[in-house]
Write an enzyme that holds these catalytic residues in place. Structure first.
Site, PDB file in Angstrom:
ATOM      1  N   ASN A  41       0.749  -1.226   0.166  1.00 27.75           N
ATOM      2  CA  ASN A  41       0.069  -0.017  -0.091  1.00 27.75           C
ATOM      3  C   ASN A  41       0.864   1.271  -0.195  1.00 27.75           C
ATOM      4  O   ASN A  41       1.333   1.617   0.968  1.00 27.75           O
ATOM      5  CB  ASN A  41      -0.942   0.023   1.259  1.00 27.75           C
ATOM      6  CG  ASN A  41      -1.967   1.277   1.223  1.00 27.75           C
ATOM      7  OD1 ASN A  41      -1.675   2.078   0.414  1.00 27.75           O
ATOM      8  ND2 ASN A  41      -2.649   1.197   2.251  1.00 27.75           N
TER       9      ASN A  41
ATOM     10  N   ARG B 147      -2.431  -2.124  -3.693  1.00 26.02           N
ATOM     11  CA  ARG B 147      -3.791  -1.348  -3.179  1.00 26.02           C
ATOM     12  C   ARG B 147      -3.524  -0.149  -4.380  1.00 26.02           C
ATOM     13  O   ARG B 147      -2.688   0.683  -4.190  1.00 26.02           O
ATOM     14  CB  ARG B 147      -3.945  -0.952  -1.952  1.00 26.02           C
ATOM     15  CG  ARG B 147      -5.126   0.047  -1.608  1.00 26.02           C
ATOM     16  CD  ARG B 147      -4.973   0.537  -0.306  1.00 26.02           C
ATOM     17  NE  ARG B 147      -6.183   1.301  -0.105  1.00 26.02           N
ATOM     18  CZ  ARG B 147      -6.499   2.234   0.604  1.00 26.02           C
ATOM     19  NH1 ARG B 147      -5.392   2.865   1.261  1.00 26.02           N
ATOM     20  NH2 ARG B 147      -7.468   3.014   0.693  1.00 26.02           N
TER      21      ARG B 147
ATOM     22  N   HIS C 183     -12.934   2.639  -0.160  1.00 23.58           N
ATOM     23  CA  HIS C 183     -12.921   1.850   1.042  1.00 23.58           C
ATOM     24  C   HIS C 183     -13.815   0.379   0.413  1.00 23.58           C
ATOM     25  O   HIS C 183     -14.121  -0.178   1.275  1.00 23.58           O
ATOM     26  CB  HIS C 183     -13.479   2.065   2.450  1.00 23.58           C
ATOM     27  CG  HIS C 183     -12.976   3.225   2.998  1.00 23.58           C
ATOM     28  ND1 HIS C 183     -13.780   4.386   3.689  1.00 23.58           N
ATOM     29  CD2 HIS C 183     -11.672   3.734   3.354  1.00 23.58           C
ATOM     30  CE1 HIS C 183     -12.983   5.255   4.179  1.00 23.58           C
ATOM     31  NE2 HIS C 183     -11.849   4.792   3.841  1.00 23.58           N
TER      32      HIS C 183
ATOM     33  N   ARG D 195     -11.687  15.576   7.555  1.00 22.34           N
ATOM     34  CA  ARG D 195     -12.477  15.987   6.351  1.00 22.34           C
ATOM     35  C   ARG D 195     -13.932  16.358   6.797  1.00 22.34           C
ATOM     36  O   ARG D 195     -14.658  15.755   7.699  1.00 22.34           O
ATOM     37  CB  ARG D 195     -12.691  14.959   5.277  1.00 22.34           C
ATOM     38  CG  ARG D 195     -11.222  14.404   4.572  1.00 22.34           C
ATOM     39  CD  ARG D 195     -11.486  13.231   3.837  1.00 22.34           C
ATOM     40  NE  ARG D 195     -10.285  12.680   3.591  1.00 22.34           N
ATOM     41  CZ  ARG D 195     -10.172  11.351   3.370  1.00 22.34           C
ATOM     42  NH1 ARG D 195     -11.234  10.248   3.711  1.00 22.34           N
ATOM     43  NH2 ARG D 195      -8.956  10.677   3.437  1.00 22.34           N
TER      44      ARG D 195
ATOM     45  N   ARG E  73     -10.336   8.951  20.381  1.00 23.76           N
ATOM     46  CA  ARG E  73      -9.763   8.721  21.947  1.00 23.76           C
ATOM     47  C   ARG E  73      -9.630   9.943  22.548  1.00 23.76           C
ATOM     48  O   ARG E  73     -10.126  10.080  23.827  1.00 23.76           O
ATOM     49  CB  ARG E  73      -8.549   7.880  21.925  1.00 23.76           C
ATOM     50  CG  ARG E  73      -8.824   6.488  21.472  1.00 23.76           C
ATOM     51  CD  ARG E  73      -7.217   6.000  21.383  1.00 23.76           C
ATOM     52  NE  ARG E  73      -6.667   6.334  19.813  1.00 23.76           N
ATOM     53  CZ  ARG E  73      -5.961   5.716  19.059  1.00 23.76           C
ATOM     54  NH1 ARG E  73      -5.518   4.665  19.734  1.00 23.76           N
ATOM     55  NH2 ARG E  73      -5.546   6.096  18.050  1.00 23.76           N
TER      56      ARG E  73
ATOM     57  N   ASN F  71     -13.792   0.114  17.810  1.00 20.20           N
ATOM     58  CA  ASN F  71     -13.235   0.488  19.168  1.00 20.20           C
ATOM     59  C   ASN F  71     -13.898   1.592  19.908  1.00 20.20           C
ATOM     60  O   ASN F  71     -13.773   1.750  21.236  1.00 20.20           O
ATOM     61  CB  ASN F  71     -11.801   1.001  18.874  1.00 20.20           C
ATOM     62  CG  ASN F  71     -10.835   0.142  18.627  1.00 20.20           C
ATOM     63  OD1 ASN F  71     -10.469  -0.959  18.965  1.00 20.20           O
ATOM     64  ND2 ASN F  71     -10.245   0.298  17.466  1.00 20.20           N
TER      65      ASN F  71
ATOM     66  N   GLU G 279      -8.234  -5.121   5.357  1.00 20.27           N
ATOM     67  CA  GLU G 279      -7.914  -4.815   3.792  1.00 20.27           C
ATOM     68  C   GLU G 279      -6.575  -5.656   3.387  1.00 20.27           C
ATOM     69  O   GLU G 279      -6.783  -6.123   2.111  1.00 20.27           O
ATOM     70  CB  GLU G 279      -7.612  -3.244   3.506  1.00 20.27           C
ATOM     71  CG  GLU G 279      -9.212  -2.505   3.766  1.00 20.27           C
ATOM     72  CD  GLU G 279      -8.934  -1.289   4.006  1.00 20.27           C
ATOM     73  OE1 GLU G 279      -8.707  -0.785   4.996  1.00 20.27           O
ATOM     74  OE2 GLU G 279      -9.168  -0.441   2.862  1.00 20.27           O
TER      75      GLU G 279
END
Ligand code: AMP
Length: 395
Positions: free
Chosen positions: A7, A90, A179, A240, A284, A334, A383
């Protein structure tokens, strides 16, 4: 087969060596600061992880260090490079040219190059990675796996923008979605977990990470997704903006004496939950801010989750029903608060969350109650494994 998954970004290169029979990671690592100075971090499974500063003036140098790390007699995973059976790359944008992964040939490379203006930051970097690998491994078959390919099944009513039609016919301006490897992998796994043939399922995949997108997967096919011509569209993300009123660009440009390009940079890099909270793009940190009573962290979290909820509702409508919602990627796997806020009040759709199960992080688990009509799952994405599977299947 031993598959090397690459990638490649403009200044970084992530890699994993995967045994496609056992699906185990044999080694993985990251090259950073390519063209600046260069740092390689490598781990062979079962051996110690190490980082090394090494000069990487270009991507060829980075690939050379990766291959050396893989065959190092003490810290490597292979006796010789001839053990690598194939390389899976990728690729971010395949435009309308690629609805599936493709074995790399000069024609395929030329077709990827033609998509460069659709992803000017990503595709050229992906191509540099391909060329560098081809130079150092000329006899190894290589496969391109596209982020956009899975979404090529969207119907035209879902991918056409309400713009003059010639913008589509002349410039190929349309929704592509991204994605795709993750949405495909997670929807397949969710169908398995439901114990159903994917052709008989309606699944919404929420890939929520630093970049986030949601896809409606009907019968195993993407029928709509939130990202657009570029990954800027849809949900507000780490930095974004996601969807905004397009008139805002000119308005801000006039107020702040900026060009459209400068405003677009703000939309990509200084917006989303980072711009809203003024604290961080990392969930987080938002959770910590909320616990400390920071009201803008609360607002950023609520804006994000409200947007996720709206897409779940609208994609259930698009598919005319819903069997499962799957949460994946860094935030989706998570963050229990995100999953709770995004599904709260959706009981009318048949979604009932089990609060206790929802506290789990990073594990494959059903978080809906046994009587929930719609199953809600946390499904960790992978992925690299998906790229390795595609590559093995094609070569
Ligand atoms: P990804 O782009 O899928 O790698 O996701 C990265 C993002 O996941 C980070 O920027 C965080 O916002 C989020 N993340 C990672 N770990 C946690 C966690 N334990 N709790 C909440 N969010 C997390």
């Amino acid at each position: 087969m031993k598959i090397l998954v690459i990638n490649c970004g403009s200044s970084s290169l992530k890699y994993q060596l995967i045994d496609s029979e056992t699906e185990q990671v044999m080694a993985k690592g990251l090259c950073e600061r390519i063209t600046i100075d260069g740092c390689l971090t490598h781990t062979t499974t079962g051996k110690e992880k190490y980082s090394r500063n090494v000069p990487m003036p270009d991507h060829n140098a980075a690939v050379k260090y990766v291959l050396e790390a893989l065959v190092d007699s003490e810290t490597g995973a292979l006796a010789s490079l001839s053990e690598i059976d194939a390389v899976g790359h990728r690729i971010v944008h395949g435009g309308e040219k690629f609805a599936t992964s493709s074995v790399l040939t000069e024609d395929v490379i030329a077709a990827i190059e033609e998509c460069n203006d659709l992803a000017p930051l990503h595709n050229p970097a992906n191509l540099i990675g391909i060329r560098a690998c081809m130079k150092l491994m000329p006899d190894v078959p290589m496969v391109a796996v596209f982020d956009t390919a899975f979404h090529q099944t969207m119907p035209d009513k879902a991918y056409i923008y309400g713009l003059p039609y010639r913008y589509y016919s002349d410039y190929k301006i349309r929704k592509y979605g991204f994605h795709g490897t993750s949405h495909s992998f997670v929807s397949k796994r969710t169908a398995e977990l439901l114990g159903k043939d994917i052709r008989d399922t309606k699944i919404i995949v929420c890939h929520l990470g630093n970049g986030s997108s949601i896809t409606a997967v009907d019968g195993g096919k993407s029928v709509d997704t939130t990202m657009g011509l570029t990954p800027l569209a849809g949900l507000p993300m780490g930095t974004r903006s996601g969807d905004i009123d397009p008139a805002i660009i000119e308005f801000v440009a006039a107020k702040e004496n900026m060009t459209a390009e400068q405003v677009t940079t703000v939309l990509n890099k200084e917006s989303g939950v980072f711009g809203l909270s003024g604290v961080s793009s990392d969930f987080r940190d938002l959770n910590k801010g909320i616990a400390e009573g920071n009201d803008r962290c609360r607002l950023a979290m609520e804006v994000f989750c409200y947007s996720v909820k709206k897409y779940i509702g609208s994609y259930a409508a698009v598919m005319g029903g819903l069997d499962a919602v799957a949460f994946t990627a860094g935030v989706g796997e998570n963050d229990p608060l995100v999953r709770k806020l995004a599904t709260e009040g959706l009981e009318f759709l048949g979604i009932k969350i089990d609060e206790k199960a929802n506290q789990v992080r990073g594990e494959e688990i059903c978080i809906s109650t046994p009587d929930s009509k719609v199953a809600v799952w946390v499904v960790p994405t992978n992925e690299e494994l998906a790229i390795a599977r595609e590559t093995a299947a094609l070569v």
